[in-house]
Design an enzyme around this catalytic site. Structure first.
Site, short mmCIF file in Angstrom:
data_model
loop_
_atom_site.label_atom_id
_atom_site.label_comp_id
_atom_site.label_asym_id
_atom_site.label_seq_id
_atom_site.Cartn_x
_atom_site.Cartn_y
_atom_site.Cartn_z
N CYS A 119 0.81 -1.23 0.00
CA CYS A 119 0.00 0.00 0.00
C CYS A 119 0.84 1.28 0.00
O CYS A 119 0.30 2.36 -0.20
CB CYS A 119 -0.95 0.00 1.19
SG CYS A 119 -2.15 -1.34 1.10
N HIS A 258 -3.13 7.24 2.92
CA HIS A 258 -3.58 5.95 2.38
C HIS A 258 -4.99 5.66 2.91
O HIS A 258 -5.28 5.89 4.08
CB HIS A 258 -2.60 4.86 2.82
CG HIS A 258 -3.06 3.48 2.47
ND1 HIS A 258 -3.50 3.14 1.22
CD2 HIS A 258 -3.15 2.36 3.23
CE1 HIS A 258 -3.84 1.86 1.21
NE2 HIS A 258 -3.65 1.37 2.42
N ASN A 288 -10.22 0.46 -0.25
CA ASN A 288 -8.76 0.42 -0.23
C ASN A 288 -8.28 -0.22 -1.54
O ASN A 288 -8.42 -1.42 -1.74
CB ASN A 288 -8.29 -0.40 0.98
CG ASN A 288 -6.77 -0.49 1.08
OD1 ASN A 288 -6.05 -0.09 0.16
ND2 ASN A 288 -6.29 -1.02 2.19
O1 UT7 Z 1 -3.89 -1.25 3.64
C1 UT7 Z 1 -2.90 -1.90 4.39
C2 UT7 Z 1 -3.02 -1.56 5.81
N1 UT7 Z 1 -4.25 -2.10 6.36
C3 UT7 Z 1 -4.85 -1.48 7.35
O2 UT7 Z 1 -4.41 -0.43 7.74
C4 UT7 Z 1 -6.05 -2.14 7.96
C5 UT7 Z 1 -5.99 -2.03 9.46
N2 UT7 Z 1 -7.07 -2.72 10.19
C6 UT7 Z 1 -8.38 -2.35 10.09
O3 UT7 Z 1 -8.74 -1.49 9.32
C7 UT7 Z 1 -9.36 -2.99 11.05
O4 UT7 Z 1 -8.65 -3.68 12.04
C8 UT7 Z 1 -10.36 -3.95 10.38
C9 UT7 Z 1 -11.33 -3.15 9.52
C10 UT7 Z 1 -9.63 -4.96 9.53
C11 UT7 Z 1 -11.19 -4.67 11.45
O5 UT7 Z 1 -11.81 -3.74 12.31
P1 UT7 Z 1 -11.69 -3.90 13.90
O6 UT7 Z 1 -12.49 -2.83 14.48
O7 UT7 Z 1 -10.22 -3.94 14.23
O8 UT7 Z 1 -12.41 -5.25 14.15
P2 UT7 Z 1 -11.86 -6.56 14.89
O9 UT7 Z 1 -10.97 -7.32 13.98
O10 UT7 Z 1 -11.33 -6.16 16.23
O11 UT7 Z 1 -13.20 -7.36 15.10
C12 UT7 Z 1 -14.24 -6.88 15.98
C13 UT7 Z 1 -15.44 -7.81 15.87
C14 UT7 Z 1 -15.07 -9.28 15.93
O12 UT7 Z 1 -16.08 -9.95 16.64
P3 UT7 Z 1 -15.87 -10.36 18.18
O13 UT7 Z 1 -14.67 -11.24 18.19
O14 UT7 Z 1 -15.65 -9.06 18.91
O15 UT7 Z 1 -17.16 -11.03 18.51
C15 UT7 Z 1 -15.10 -9.73 14.49
O16 UT7 Z 1 -15.40 -11.10 14.35
O17 UT7 Z 1 -16.07 -7.61 14.60
C16 UT7 Z 1 -16.22 -8.88 13.95
N3 UT7 Z 1 -16.13 -8.66 12.52
C17 UT7 Z 1 -17.19 -8.35 11.75
N4 UT7 Z 1 -18.50 -8.20 12.04
C18 UT7 Z 1 -19.32 -7.87 11.02
C19 UT7 Z 1 -15.01 -8.68 11.75
N5 UT7 Z 1 -15.34 -8.40 10.46
C20 UT7 Z 1 -16.68 -8.19 10.45
C21 UT7 Z 1 -17.60 -7.86 9.44
N6 UT7 Z 1 -18.90 -7.70 9.76
N7 UT7 Z 1 -17.22 -7.66 8.16
#
Ligand code: UT7
Length: 338
Positions: A119, A258, A288
């Protein structure tokens, strides 16, 4: 001898026709529009479908973007000396995407190559392109950034598939003795394989039935870990480049971050102390696009830019790769004139 600077003199871009919205996404994986909007900030993303691309990959997007750039700038194709393509989704391991783009455009006097820095690819490619110009070796080149992210997105993994979209954009960079252009880049790379990678398909783990069955040809991401590094490293890089050039937050016209997650972008802006209206954001309708995010922002915001605007680009990607670049913008609106 007068100092030579590398200045952007035009922007072109292209996003594919098909739009995948969150309602459709919620029929593909277990998710909702509310979750995606709140946690990522994406409403729609452009997807390059087979019927549009007709066998080509990222070169299709970049060719379209360069065609638009050439039409806008009206420069003679024979004066293009190099094409650099920043992409993580090249059409092939070889030949390079750049060679396909050069062939499609019929550039007879250009050489070209791909750069892979995930990225942060476009940020790195601008620095390399600018160095070719400020060294005095080239006068006019094109730098492209873009990705066909849906080609390596796992549509069975709800934690990654809502994030990505497809698109590419490009800039013309030219030599000038005016005090405008890319002033300095602060770039870094370190080694964090586990949190963000594609496990198979390279020379370490060659494609096999097993790697396909294990879905190892897709993006793997540990979102929370990457999130923390992205906020810290992009903020630190912006602060560093601003400090080196004595730029206060009031001196900065635009931050171009980004587009990985709207929460990352607002967290970086908050840390720098720059108001939201000075931050380019298009993640809501572009998602993205990896190497495409920075030039696609420029492409959309170009009409608002003014000669003399201080721009700070910042990106973060797999590797990790990250940094920030300071640029003094050279023209008003959508037309460069010397
Ligand atoms: O481009 C290269 C660099 N990349 C980045 O900078 C990306 C960085 N990371 C992110 O943008 C975020 O971490 C994500 C968008 C990938 C995820 O968001 P988050 O707020 O960090 O969510 P999480 O992984 O902590 O998950 C929170 C909850 C989980 O459920 P539990 O375990 O709390 O019950 C996940 O299973 O959200 C759940 N979850 C979803 N729920 C509904 C994860 N994906 C989804 C989804 N829909 N699509």
């Amino acid at each position: 001898m007068e100092k030579i600077n590398a200045v952007i003199t035009g922007v072109g871009g292209y996003v594919p026709k098909y739009i995948l919205d969150n309602d459709e996404m919620s029929r593909i994986v277990d998710t909702t529009d509310e979750w995606i909007m709140e946690r990522i900030g994406v409403k729609t993303r452009h997807i390059l479908r087979d019927e549009e691309r007709q066998g080509a990959g990222t070169s299709y997007l970049m060719t379209k973007a360069v065609e638009e750039l050439m039409a806008k700038t009206q420069v003679d194709p024979d004066t293009i000396e190099a094409v650099i393509c920043a992409t993580t989704t090249p059409d092939y391991h070889f030949p390079s995407t750049a060679s396909l783009v050069i062939g499609n455009l019929g550039f007879k006097h250009a050489f070209g190559f791909d750069m892979e820095a995930a990225c942060a690819g476009f940020l790195y490619a601008m620095e390399v392109g600018a160095s070719m110009i400020t060294s005095g070796r080239r006068k006019r080149i094109i730098v492209c950034g873009g990705d066909f992210m849906s080609s390596m997105t796992n549509y069975m993994d709800r934690t990654t598939c809502p994030i990505f979209g497809d698109g590419a954009a490009c800039v013309m960079m030219e030599a000038t003795t005016e005090d405008y252009g890319l002033i300095e880049s602060f770039l870094r790379t370190d080694s964090h394989f586990e949190p963000l990678h594609m496990a198979a398909g390279g020379s370490a783990k060659m494609p096999s039935h097993e790697t396909v069955d294990a879905r190892e040809h897709f993006v793997y991401q540990e979102g929370r870990t990457v999130f923390k590094y992205a906020v810290t490293d992009m903020s630190d890089a912006v602060e560093e480049i601003a400090k080196r050039h004595n730029l206060t937050k009031d001196d900065i016209a635009w931050i171009i971050p980004h587009q990985a997650n709207v929460r990352i972008e607002t967290a970086v802006a908050r840390r720098i102390g720059v108001p939201a209206e000075k931050v380019m954001i298009n993640i809501d309708h572009m998602a993205n696009t990896s190497g495409g995010t920075l030039p696609l922002c420029l492409w959309e915001y170009e009409p608002k830019l003014k000669r003399g605007d201080n721009l700070i680009f910042t990106a973060f990607g797999a590797g990790f790769t990250w940094g920030a670049s300071y640029m003094k913008w050279a023209y008003d609106g959508s037309k460069y004139s010397k």
